[in-house]
Design an enzyme around this catalytic site. Structure first.
Site, PDB file in Angstrom:
ATOM      1  N   HIS A 209       0.791  -1.173  -0.051  1.00  0.00           N
ATOM      2  CA  HIS A 209      -0.022  -0.045  -0.072  1.00  0.00           C
ATOM      3  C   HIS A 209       0.904   1.124   0.013  1.00  0.00           C
ATOM      4  O   HIS A 209       1.970   1.250   0.842  1.00  0.00           O
ATOM      5  CB  HIS A 209      -1.043   0.127   1.183  1.00  0.00           C
ATOM      6  N   SER A 210       0.575   2.224  -0.689  1.00  0.00           N
ATOM      7  CA  SER A 210       0.958   3.574  -0.910  1.00  0.00           C
ATOM      8  C   SER A 210       2.632   3.363  -1.322  1.00  0.00           C
ATOM      9  O   SER A 210       2.972   2.714  -2.320  1.00  0.00           O
ATOM     10  CB  SER A 210       1.066   4.415   0.519  1.00  0.00           C
ATOM     11  N   ALA A 211       3.605   3.752  -0.398  1.00  0.00           N
ATOM     12  CA  ALA A 211       5.051   3.392  -0.943  1.00  0.00           C
ATOM     13  C   ALA A 211       5.162   1.737  -0.957  1.00  0.00           C
ATOM     14  O   ALA A 211       6.041   1.442  -1.811  1.00  0.00           O
ATOM     15  CB  ALA A 211       6.018   3.809   0.192  1.00  0.00           C
ATOM     16  N   PHE A 235      -1.670  -1.285  -4.328  1.00  0.00           N
ATOM     17  CA  PHE A 235      -2.799  -0.496  -3.509  1.00  0.00           C
ATOM     18  C   PHE A 235      -2.122   1.077  -3.330  1.00  0.00           C
ATOM     19  O   PHE A 235      -1.420   1.324  -2.676  1.00  0.00           O
ATOM     20  CB  PHE A 235      -3.233  -0.807  -2.205  1.00  0.00           C
TER      21      PHE A 235
END
Length: 548
Positions: A209-211, A235
């Site tokens: 998720h994200s990074a 994500f």
């Protein structure tokens, strides 16, 4: 006679279990891997084996170096009941001025295996945590939701963060991407050892998720990724987000040196040697000097394009160029966003300042040209200050027109953050992969606001409607402390559907992906963008045009 038959059956069952791995019938907590034996914990409905080292400690002479596989042989049984530690970081979500957490010796994996009498082996989900490449850790993405479903083994990974993980001078002497190389080594460890825990090495799904999502995409851009995983999901983060591959890293590396007392260094070799001699606490605490205000920019240190002659270079071309050349791993990939992803980091603009009592967003009226390049990550990509100011002016006009920055115009500011930092790159990456790739490419958007999420946390207020912000989907898969334990009935259904989606994707024999009753549509070979919309009412396949 019956006793003999019973013993024969027991032995046959033991042999079958042994063939699948080293989880024994008599003691499922005792696992044997090449380093020796380790003992986990029985948590009622699942087993955990935590903080298992996969690399030598990245300290001393191994700081700022390619990670070395963990080679120590255990003479005694390794205690895998201790929770994983955080890699040293300057954490945005810590209140107060001292945001330092973690330790430098942190390269471990943790394995969570459900108790399930109906199966002996499980597909595997490997999670790369988020946190802007600067903070976070495996312990901050809870495993309880996934273990409750009892359908997959979860593996979480610790990797170097911030300057310890990503400082780079852009040459072979201090190449950077140490955190990405940690991830790569951990994925190799999972592939080689997960069968000992009852995992299926041929059914490994890597998610983030994200990074973490951007990390998944970067890992996938290596042609050998298919040797460690079957499929991948990013994500709310991919390698084309503007905060991922940035310019200006060399200047920041030498500025870091100046801050910690290595100002005499004029070349990468000298800088690296000096930085190795400094306490890790000083190096990580220096992050505060790169923040313009609050935690802006949220990724001062991140992935770099390395010199081709760098030791075990991870990435030597821009992701766009890699995709266009088709030089990436052909595995099924899904990329996602939420309708208001830009709540990170826009929501911090609504925090009321202690000194004046007014929101930071009001200060944007006087500071827009100063702050916008840092908030939206184009400070180092513009040739001149005029170019930067012209772009800042264009963005303000496009999203706000002639209105002022205020609480009333916040929604349009958040929309700007969503588009520029998360949403636009999803369209671009899907378009590129469908043109130059062969394996299926899927996409979904999530629209179902949480009662409490990143927006409320960053702003410190609950009187503003933020929409479906960054993490509202993933936090239904990996439970986090600030999300209420008592979820709404619709969120319970979505949580189960998401986790089932992971299992389905990991086990799929035809590279298909499904959520609930909806089957994702493949973008490869499609003239339109195939996007699955997920809301509290269900799911729906949509077709969009490929444009930003």
């Amino acid at each position: 006679m019956h006793l003999v038959r019973w013993l024969i059956c027991l032995i046959q069952l033991w042999i079958q279990l042994g063939a699948a791995g080293s989880v024994t019938l008599l003691d499922p907590l005792l696992i044997e891997i090449p380093n020796g034996k380790l003992r986990g914990r029985d948590n009622g409905h699942y087993y955990s084996y935590e903080a298992i080292p996969y690399a030598e400690p990245p300290t001393g002479e191994l700081r700022f170096e390619v990670p070395k596989p963990y080679k120590q042989q255990w003479t005694n049984t390794f205690d895998a009941t201790q929770p994983p530690v955080l890699c040293m970081q300057w954490n945005q979500f810590i209140n107060g001025t001292n945001k330092l957490l973690g330790v430098e010796d942190c390269l471990t994996v943790s394995v969570y295996r459900p108790k399930n009498s109906s199966r002996n082996n499980f597909p595997v989900v490997a999670n790369l945590h988020g946190g802007a490449f600067m903070f976070g850790g495996p312990s901050q993405y809870g495993h309880e939701n996934i273990m409750r479903e009892g359908s997959v083994i979860l593996v979480t990974i610790g990797y170097r963060l911030g300057p310890l993980g990503f400082v780079s001078t852009g040459d072979a002497d201090l190449s950077g991407n140490f955190g990405l190389k940690d991830q790569r080594l951990a994925l190799l460890w999972i592939k080689q050892n997960i069968a000992s825990f009852g995992g299926e090495p041929e059914n490994i799904l890597v998610v983030g998720h994200s990074a973490g999502g951007a990390s998944v995409h970067l890992q996938m851009l290596r042609e050998d990724f298919s040797k460690v995983a079957k499929a991948a999901i990013s994500f709310s983060g991919n390698s084309l987000d503007p905060w991922v591959i940035q310019q200006g890293l060399r200047g920041r590396a030498f500025e870091l040196g100046r801050i910690v007392g290595c100002g005499q260094a004029s070349d990468s070799v000298t800088l690296k040697k000096c930085l190795k001699s400094k306490p890790a606490i000083e190096i990580v605490s220096a992050v505060r000097s790169f923040l313009v205000f609050s935690y802006v920019p949220f990724t001062p240190f991140g992935p770099a394009i390395e010199s081709p002659d760098a030791p075990e270079a991870f990435i030597t071309h821009h992701p766009i160029d890699i995709i266009k050349r088709g030089k990436f791993s052909q595995v099924p990939w899904a990329v996602t966003y939420t309708t208001e992803d830009g709540g990170y980091n826009a929501a911090l603009l609504l925090e009321k300042q202690a000194s004046s009592g007014r929101e930071l967003i009001v200060d944007l009226n006087d500071r827009w040209f100063d702050w916008a390049p840092y908030l939206l990550f184009y400070r180092d990509s513009m040739t001149t200050i005029k170019d930067m100011d012209d772009y800042s002016r264009k963005l303000r006009q496009e999203y706000l027109g002639d209105r002022r920055f205020s609480v009333e115009s916040y929604w349009d500011v958040q929309r700007m953050f969503t588009d520029l930092l998360f949403k636009n790159s999803v369209t671009v990456s899907v378009d590129l992969h469908r043109k130059y790739g062969k394996s299926p490419v899927y996409a979904f958007v999530y629209d179902n606001p949480s009662e409490v999420g990143v927006g409320q946390i960053l702003s410190g207020r609950n009187d503003v409607y933020f929409g479906t912000v960054h993490g509202d989907d993933v936090f239904l898969i990996f439970n986090v402390s600030f999300v209420p334990a008592n979820r709404r009935p619709d969120e319970e259904i979505i949580s189960r559907n998401f986790i089932k989606m992971l299992e389905y994707f990991a086990l799929s024999t035809d590279d298909t992906m499904a959520y609930g009753d909806c089957v994702f549509q493949n973008n490869v070979g499609s003239k339109h963008m195939q996007l699955l919309s997920i809301t509290r009412d269900g799911c729906e396949n949509k077709q969009l045009n490929f444009f930003i």
